[in-house]
Design an enzyme around this catalytic site. Structure first.
Site, PDB file in Angstrom:
ATOM      1  CE1 TYR A 115      -4.392  -1.232  -0.034  1.00  0.00           C
ATOM      2  CE2 TYR A 115      -3.110  -3.145   1.052  1.00  0.00           C
ATOM      3  CZ  TYR A 115      -4.366  -2.617   0.440  1.00  0.00           C
ATOM      4  OH  TYR A 115      -5.426  -3.404   0.226  1.00  0.00           O
ATOM      5  N   GLY A 162       2.631   3.795  -1.593  1.00  0.00           N
ATOM      6  CA  GLY A 162       2.952   4.273  -3.042  1.00  0.00           C
ATOM      7  C   GLY A 162       1.742   4.327  -3.677  1.00  0.00           C
ATOM      8  N   GLY A 183      -1.775   3.339  -5.519  1.00  0.00           N
ATOM      9  CA  GLY A 183      -2.796   2.214  -5.440  1.00  0.00           C
ATOM     10  C   GLY A 183      -2.475   1.277  -4.334  1.00  0.00           C
ATOM     11  CG  HIS A 197      -2.407   8.121   4.236  1.00  0.00           C
ATOM     12  ND1 HIS A 197      -1.733   8.293   2.814  1.00  0.00           N
ATOM     13  CD2 HIS A 197      -2.064   9.179   4.787  1.00  0.00           C
ATOM     14  CE1 HIS A 197      -1.792   9.720   2.842  1.00  0.00           C
ATOM     15  NE2 HIS A 197      -1.840  10.338   3.783  1.00  0.00           N
ATOM     16  CG  ASP A 198      -3.711   3.958   0.387  1.00  0.00           C
ATOM     17  OD1 ASP A 198      -3.113   5.083   0.382  1.00  0.00           O
ATOM     18  OD2 ASP A 198      -3.275   3.154  -0.381  1.00  0.00           O
ATOM     19  CG  ASP A 211      -1.275  13.969   4.517  1.00  0.00           C
ATOM     20  OD1 ASP A 211      -1.556  12.928   4.102  1.00  0.00           O
ATOM     21  OD2 ASP A 211      -1.016  15.101   3.797  1.00  0.00           O
TER      22      ASP A 211
END
Length: 147
Positions: free
Chosen positions: A55, A57, A59, A75-76, A121
């Site tokens: 995860y 990077g 996608g 985070h995604d 973040d």
């Protein structure tokens, strides 16, 4: 004006025109990189956290392979939630924050796009600082390990 001066001036103008076509990094990405640099061990760079696990990077798929990869997974998902706020694009949203006393403070009204993205973040950067970095999980074969 001498011909040589005109030649130099022309070269500078052409250089500047070419540079104008280079898209800038979104301010959000710069803020996030600064947060990461603030929380990770000195021997690491923020770039070492891209293409890490399934995860970290662009996608992501499958199950996170370790605690650090889980930071990126969360985070995604946080960015996914932020994208549901009206007119919110987490990847380009600017925000205000302060790095102080080994922590990160996000400013702005709770629930606003800027504050939610900053909190995403902040949480990820602090998570990176608390998680072990395993060299063998960088640039893994995602087709094999991330299903």
């Amino acid at each position: 004006m001498y011909p040589a001066h005109l030649l130099v001036l022309s070269a500078v103008c052409v250089s500047l025109l070419g540079a104008a076509n280079i898209p800038p990094h979104p301010l959000n990405l710069i803020n996030f990189m600064e947060m990461i640099r603030y929380t990770i061990p000195c021997e690491k760079t923020w770039g070492e956290y891209t293409n890490y696990g399934c995860y970290c990077g662009a996608g992501g798929s499958g199950r996170p392979i370790d605690a650090l990869d889980r930071c990126c997974y969360v985070h995604d998902n946080c960015y996914g939630d932020a994208a549901n706020i009206r007119d919110c694009n987490p990847k380009t949203q600017s925000y205000s924050y302060k790095l102080t006393k080994r922590t990160i403070i996000c400013y702005g009204a709770a629930g606003t796009c800027a504050r939610v993205v900053c909190d995403c973040d902040r949480t990820a950067a602090l998570c990176f600082g608390d998680s072990e970095y395993i060299e063998g999980h960088k640039n893994i074969d995602t087709a094999r390990f991330c299903q």
